[in-house]
Scaffold this motif. Structure first.
Motif, PDB file in Angstrom:
ATOM      1  N   CYS A   1       0.817  -1.202   0.000  1.00  0.00           N
ATOM      2  CA  CYS A   1       0.000   0.000   0.000  1.00  0.00           C
ATOM      3  C   CYS A   1       0.855   1.257   0.000  1.00  0.00           C
ATOM      4  N   ASN A 147     -17.284   9.013  -5.730  1.00  0.00           N
ATOM      5  CA  ASN A 147     -17.291   7.648  -6.262  1.00  0.00           C
ATOM      6  C   ASN A 147     -18.483   7.429  -7.188  1.00  0.00           C
ATOM      7  N   SER A 322      -9.137   4.289   3.963  1.00  0.00           N
ATOM      8  CA  SER A 322      -8.105   5.308   3.748  1.00  0.00           C
ATOM      9  C   SER A 322      -7.626   5.881   5.087  1.00  0.00           C
ATOM     10  N   GLU A 340      -4.907   8.098  -3.768  1.00  0.00           N
ATOM     11  CA  GLU A 340      -4.203   6.905  -4.263  1.00  0.00           C
ATOM     12  C   GLU A 340      -5.093   5.694  -4.453  1.00  0.00           C
ATOM     13  N   LEU A 341      -6.374   5.855  -4.210  1.00  0.00           N
ATOM     14  CA  LEU A 341      -7.294   4.712  -4.293  1.00  0.00           C
ATOM     15  C   LEU A 341      -7.178   3.986  -5.636  1.00  0.00           C
ATOM     16  N   LYS A 342      -7.063   2.668  -5.549  1.00  0.00           N
ATOM     17  CA  LYS A 342      -6.974   1.849  -6.774  1.00  0.00           C
ATOM     18  C   LYS A 342      -7.709   0.541  -6.582  1.00  0.00           C
ATOM     19  N   ASP A 343      -8.453   0.149  -7.608  1.00  0.00           N
ATOM     20  CA  ASP A 343      -9.099  -1.167  -7.622  1.00  0.00           C
ATOM     21  C   ASP A 343      -9.870  -1.480  -6.355  1.00  0.00           C
ATOM     22  N   LYS A 350     -16.303  -1.819  -9.235  1.00  0.00           N
ATOM     23  CA  LYS A 350     -14.882  -1.603  -9.005  1.00  0.00           C
ATOM     24  C   LYS A 350     -14.591  -0.115  -9.163  1.00  0.00           C
ATOM     25  N   SER A 352     -11.496   2.991  -9.307  1.00  0.00           N
ATOM     26  CA  SER A 352     -10.199   3.657  -9.211  1.00  0.00           C
ATOM     27  C   SER A 352     -10.450   5.116  -9.567  1.00  0.00           C
ATOM     28  N   ASP A 354      -8.966   8.486 -11.704  1.00  0.00           N
ATOM     29  CA  ASP A 354      -7.967   8.930 -12.669  1.00  0.00           C
ATOM     30  C   ASP A 354      -7.144  10.052 -12.027  1.00  0.00           C
ATOM     31  N   GLU A 355      -6.250  10.644 -12.795  1.00  0.00           N
ATOM     32  CA  GLU A 355      -5.330  11.627 -12.184  1.00  0.00           C
ATOM     33  C   GLU A 355      -6.052  12.875 -11.684  1.00  0.00           C
ATOM     34  N   ARG A 357      -8.893  12.528 -10.049  1.00  0.00           N
ATOM     35  CA  ARG A 357      -9.754  11.954  -9.021  1.00  0.00           C
ATOM     36  C   ARG A 357     -11.158  11.666  -9.529  1.00  0.00           C
TER      37      ARG A 357
END
Ligand code: 1QQ
Length: 381
Positions: A1, A147, A322, A340-343, A350, A352, A354-355, A357
């Protein structure tokens, strides 16, 4: 992580105020005590969105406090906006300065986020939309997250699926012209219709709170479109659907995110039959995580969760995880972990970022059948 984001917080005392008044900052042996604000529509004409969100949050809070007992203790302070921007701004100020929350969930509407998001961003407090689907939400600033799948992804998915099946030639549009989400969805619908080569034969609008749509629908009926595209919140949207069918409109009807609440069926009744929408959440999904969520929600509330409950549930889960990675209830550290959230595997799919957010996710296309939404691919007509 990794937790690499923490490196950027040059001198962590800078974010000191965020932890004041929150009991333990989490550095002692006890659990991280995190007070979270939730700014929701709990009254007025769009209250069913906020009620579903509060149900999802309460269930997530109880489950997370049990799962992470001794490590994390979540507490939620609710604020009702009634859907008003001014109330959303006041709620965000209160939560940041009086309740000293570590993060804010909501507000429910994109319009409210555009008004109140900048306040949280300026105060370096993470604000996490669970139902904001308009374009530009993340451009408010680096402390703003969501989200909820943007309409710029959901609507084209729904329109393309419907077009492949029904081969429309003409389209009409109707939308609420004083609501940021509805206007943004309308623009995406129009652009997508043009890209699909549809001829736009009518375009109408109304205001949130309106109850009489006969003038607009008379014009639309005269134009006789193959598909009617509606960008609206559930109350006005469902009334438009009902009236359109009463007037004998033959078009297929496709709506945006506003229709993802069961109130649509209560208000529009049989007229909702055949309504097409896109959603990232389906309670029918053959996934053990989704089925466990649906079962627990039904046991607790006596009804199936809608997309708003599911995204609220996922939103708090993301914040909790988080916070655990951040190691304490600190606004800046939490922001860096969220970024930094991913997958993330949630009940609404699911996720993630992008840059910028923005959520990267997928929509399911559903159609109303017998008082509920079912996958479009499961119906034959
Ligand atoms: C937005 C929406 C609404 C339907 C939320 C309730 O998607 O305002 O962005």
């Amino acid at each position: 992580c990794g937790g690499g984001g923490a490196k950027e917080s040059s001198g962590s005392p800078a974010s000191g105020p965020a932890t004041e008044g929150q009991g333990s900052g989490g550095e002692a042996a006890g659990p991280i005590e995190a007070k979270i604000g939730a700014v929701l529509i709990l009254s007025g004409g769009a209250a069913a969105y906020g009620e579903a969100q509060r149900s999802g949050l309460e269930m997530a809070k109880d489950e997370l406090n049990e799962k992470y007992a001794g490590k994390l203790k979540l507490d939620i302070v609710y604020e009702d906006t009634g859907g008003k921007k001014e109330s959303a701004i006041n709620a965000v100020n209160k939560l940041i300065n009086e309740d000293r929350v570590v993060a804010i969930i909501g507000p429910t509407l994109s319009a409210e986020m555009f008004a109140a998001g900048p306040v949280a961003n300026e105060n370096e407090t993470p604000i996490f939309g669970i139902s904001n689907t308009a374009e530009g939400i993340n451009d408010i600033g680096p402390y703003v997250f969501r989200n909820s799948l943007p309409e710029s992804i959901a609507i084209p998915t729904a329109m393309k699926a419907a077009q492949n099946r029904y081969h429309f030639k003409t389209a009409a549009l109707i939308y609420a012209n004083n609501d940021d989400f509805s206007v943004s969805g309308y623009k995406t619908m129009k652009k997508t219709a043009e890209e699909l080569g549809l001829e736009i034969v009518a375009e109408e609008s109304f205001a949130v709170g309106d109850v009489d749509f006969s003038a607009q629908l008379t014009n639309i009926k005269k134009a006789d479109p193959d598909v009617l595209l509606i960008s609206a919140l559930y109350k006005e949207g469902a009334l438009v659907v009902k009236k359109a069918r009463e007037m004998g409109l033959r078009a297929r009807i496709l709506g945006g995110n506003g229709f993802n609440n069961p109130k649509v069926f209560e208000i529009a009744g049989d007229a909702a039959e055949g309504l097409i929408v896109a959603t990232p959440f389906s309670p029918e999904k053959n996934d053990p995580k989704v089925q466990a969520f649906v079962k627990a929600y039904e046991a607790r509330y006596g009804k199936k969760p809608d997309q708003f409950a599911a995204q609220a549930y996922d939103g708090l889960t993301i914040i909790a995880e988080s916070l655990l990675k951040a190691g304490k209830a600190d606004r800046k550290l939490l922001r860096d972990q969220l970024a930094e959230l991913k997958d993330f595997e949630g009940v609404s799919g699911k996720l993630s970022f992008d840059e910028r957010r923005n959520p990267i996710g997928e929509a399911v296309v559903v159609v109303a059948k017998g008082g509920k939404y079912v996958p479009l691919e499961s119906v034959s007509d």
